[in-house]
Design a protein around this motif. Sequence first.
Motif, PDB file in Angstrom:
ATOM      1  N   ARG A 153     -37.555   1.116 -53.940  1.00 29.98           N
ATOM      2  CA  ARG A 153     -38.922   1.549 -54.277  1.00 29.98           C
ATOM      3  C   ARG A 153     -39.823   0.337 -54.136  1.00 29.98           C
ATOM      4  O   ARG A 153     -39.512  -0.730 -54.633  1.00 29.98           O
ATOM      5  N   ILE A 154     -40.954   0.515 -53.449  1.00 22.00           N
ATOM      6  CA  ILE A 154     -41.798  -0.608 -53.068  1.00 22.00           C
ATOM      7  C   ILE A 154     -43.191  -0.453 -53.649  1.00 22.00           C
ATOM      8  O   ILE A 154     -43.768   0.639 -53.623  1.00 22.00           O
ATOM      9  N   ILE A 165     -49.205  -1.918 -42.344  1.00 24.56           N
ATOM     10  CA  ILE A 165     -48.106  -1.960 -41.376  1.00 24.56           C
ATOM     11  C   ILE A 165     -46.791  -2.255 -42.082  1.00 24.56           C
ATOM     12  O   ILE A 165     -45.762  -1.655 -41.791  1.00 24.56           O
ATOM     13  N   THR A 166     -46.824  -3.189 -43.046  1.00 27.73           N
ATOM     14  CA  THR A 166     -45.619  -3.525 -43.799  1.00 27.73           C
ATOM     15  C   THR A 166     -45.073  -2.301 -44.526  1.00 27.73           C
ATOM     16  O   THR A 166     -43.862  -2.050 -44.514  1.00 27.73           O
ATOM     17  N   ALA A 167     -45.945  -1.520 -45.144  1.00 25.40           N
ATOM     18  CA  ALA A 167     -45.516  -0.303 -45.839  1.00 25.40           C
ATOM     19  C   ALA A 167     -44.842   0.656 -44.867  1.00 25.40           C
ATOM     20  O   ALA A 167     -43.781   1.219 -45.168  1.00 25.40           O
ATOM     21  N   LEU A 168     -45.434   0.851 -43.698  1.00 22.19           N
ATOM     22  CA  LEU A 168     -44.842   1.757 -42.705  1.00 22.19           C
ATOM     23  C   LEU A 168     -43.466   1.257 -42.254  1.00 22.19           C
ATOM     24  O   LEU A 168     -42.543   2.055 -42.073  1.00 22.19           O
ATOM     25  N   LEU A 169     -43.310  -0.047 -42.083  1.00 22.53           N
ATOM     26  CA  LEU A 169     -42.012  -0.600 -41.675  1.00 22.53           C
ATOM     27  C   LEU A 169     -40.964  -0.438 -42.771  1.00 22.53           C
ATOM     28  O   LEU A 169     -39.806  -0.118 -42.485  1.00 22.53           O
ATOM     29  N   PHE A 170     -41.345  -0.658 -44.036  1.00 21.50           N
ATOM     30  CA  PHE A 170     -40.416  -0.439 -45.145  1.00 21.50           C
ATOM     31  C   PHE A 170     -39.982   1.022 -45.197  1.00 21.50           C
ATOM     32  O   PHE A 170     -38.806   1.331 -45.393  1.00 21.50           O
ATOM     33  N   ILE A 171     -40.922   1.932 -45.028  1.00 14.57           N
ATOM     34  CA  ILE A 171     -40.599   3.366 -45.066  1.00 14.57           C
ATOM     35  C   ILE A 171     -39.672   3.727 -43.903  1.00 14.57           C
ATOM     36  O   ILE A 171     -38.697   4.464 -44.082  1.00 14.57           O
ATOM     37  N   LYS A 172     -39.958   3.194 -42.726  1.00 11.47           N
ATOM     38  CA  LYS A 172     -39.116   3.454 -41.552  1.00 11.47           C
ATOM     39  C   LYS A 172     -37.688   2.954 -41.774  1.00 11.47           C
ATOM     40  O   LYS A 172     -36.733   3.535 -41.282  1.00 11.47           O
ATOM     41  N   ALA A 173     -37.557   1.868 -42.561  1.00 13.12           N
ATOM     42  CA  ALA A 173     -36.238   1.295 -42.852  1.00 13.12           C
ATOM     43  C   ALA A 173     -35.539   2.000 -44.018  1.00 13.12           C
ATOM     44  O   ALA A 173     -34.436   1.612 -44.401  1.00 13.12           O
ATOM     45  N   LEU A 206     -42.493   3.846 -50.666  1.00 11.79           N
ATOM     46  CA  LEU A 206     -43.689   3.251 -51.242  1.00 11.79           C
ATOM     47  C   LEU A 206     -44.086   4.082 -52.453  1.00 11.79           C
ATOM     48  O   LEU A 206     -44.371   5.271 -52.330  1.00 11.79           O
ATOM     49  N   VAL A 207     -44.075   3.471 -53.635  1.00 10.19           N
ATOM     50  CA  VAL A 207     -44.412   4.214 -54.854  1.00 10.19           C
ATOM     51  C   VAL A 207     -45.717   3.746 -55.490  1.00 10.19           C
ATOM     52  O   VAL A 207     -46.270   4.443 -56.334  1.00 10.19           O
ATOM     53  N   ALA A 208     -46.227   2.565 -55.088  1.00 16.60           N
ATOM     54  CA  ALA A 208     -47.470   2.071 -55.683  1.00 16.60           C
ATOM     55  C   ALA A 208     -48.150   1.088 -54.749  1.00 16.60           C
ATOM     56  O   ALA A 208     -47.489   0.369 -54.002  1.00 16.60           O
ATOM     57  N   ALA A 213     -59.012   0.204 -56.730  1.00 19.05           N
ATOM     58  CA  ALA A 213     -58.165   1.177 -57.427  1.00 19.05           C
ATOM     59  C   ALA A 213     -56.694   0.818 -57.286  1.00 19.05           C
ATOM     60  O   ALA A 213     -56.302   0.059 -56.415  1.00 19.05           O
ATOM     61  N   SER A 214     -55.901   1.405 -58.162  1.00 15.46           N
ATOM     62  CA  SER A 214     -54.448   1.322 -58.081  1.00 15.46           C
ATOM     63  C   SER A 214     -53.918   2.743 -57.980  1.00 15.46           C
ATOM     64  O   SER A 214     -54.460   3.658 -58.594  1.00 15.46           O
ATOM     65  N   LEU A 215     -52.848   2.928 -57.230  1.00 19.30           N
ATOM     66  CA  LEU A 215     -52.274   4.248 -57.031  1.00 19.30           C
ATOM     67  C   LEU A 215     -50.776   4.177 -57.302  1.00 19.30           C
ATOM     68  O   LEU A 215     -50.113   3.231 -56.851  1.00 19.30           O
ATOM     69  N   TYR A 216     -50.251   5.153 -58.039  1.00 18.53           N
ATOM     70  CA  TYR A 216     -48.821   5.224 -58.308  1.00 18.53           C
ATOM     71  C   TYR A 216     -48.369   6.670 -58.185  1.00 18.53           C
ATOM     72  O   TYR A 216     -49.034   7.584 -58.672  1.00 18.53           O
ATOM     73  N   ASN A 217     -47.255   6.872 -57.505  1.00 17.70           N
ATOM     74  CA  ASN A 217     -46.615   8.170 -57.426  1.00 17.70           C
ATOM     75  C   ASN A 217     -45.113   7.907 -57.318  1.00 17.70           C
ATOM     76  O   ASN A 217     -44.650   7.410 -56.284  1.00 17.70           O
ATOM     77  N   GLY A 218     -44.379   8.217 -58.356  1.00 16.13           N
ATOM     78  CA  GLY A 218     -42.956   7.967 -58.384  1.00 16.13           C
ATOM     79  C   GLY A 218     -42.172   8.683 -57.302  1.00 16.13           C
ATOM     80  O   GLY A 218     -41.102   8.251 -56.900  1.00 16.13           O
ATOM     81  N   ALA A 219     -42.717   9.797 -56.798  1.00 19.59           N
ATOM     82  CA  ALA A 219     -42.061  10.551 -55.732  1.00 19.59           C
ATOM     83  C   ALA A 219     -42.286   9.912 -54.372  1.00 19.59           C
ATOM     84  O   ALA A 219     -41.611  10.241 -53.402  1.00 19.59           O
ATOM     85  N   GLY A 220     -43.242   8.994 -54.284  1.00 22.69           N
ATOM     86  CA  GLY A 220     -43.541   8.330 -53.017  1.00 22.69           C
ATOM     87  C   GLY A 220     -44.949   8.621 -52.539  1.00 22.69           C
ATOM     88  O   GLY A 220     -45.518   9.649 -52.862  1.00 22.69           O
TER      89      GLY A 220
END
Length: 53
Positions: free
Chosen positions: A9-10, A21-29, A33-35, A41-48
């Motif tokens: 969880r990132i 771009i970093t977020a997309l690469l982490f997701i691809k791997a 991304l949870v926050a 603003a800050s955004l959080y979603n435990g489901a992604g």
Amino acid sequence: MCLPIAGARIAEQGFGNVDGITALLFIKAGGRLVAFQEHAASLYNGAGIDASA
């Protein structure tokens, strides 16, 4: 020691050119991304969070 990305969880600070771009690469791997936080603003979603949207 190397931690596996798959299943991780990132949270990221910023979501501009580099961080987006970093977020997309982490997701691809296999990460999720949870926050993220921007200057307004800050955004959080435990489901992604769908970084491509």
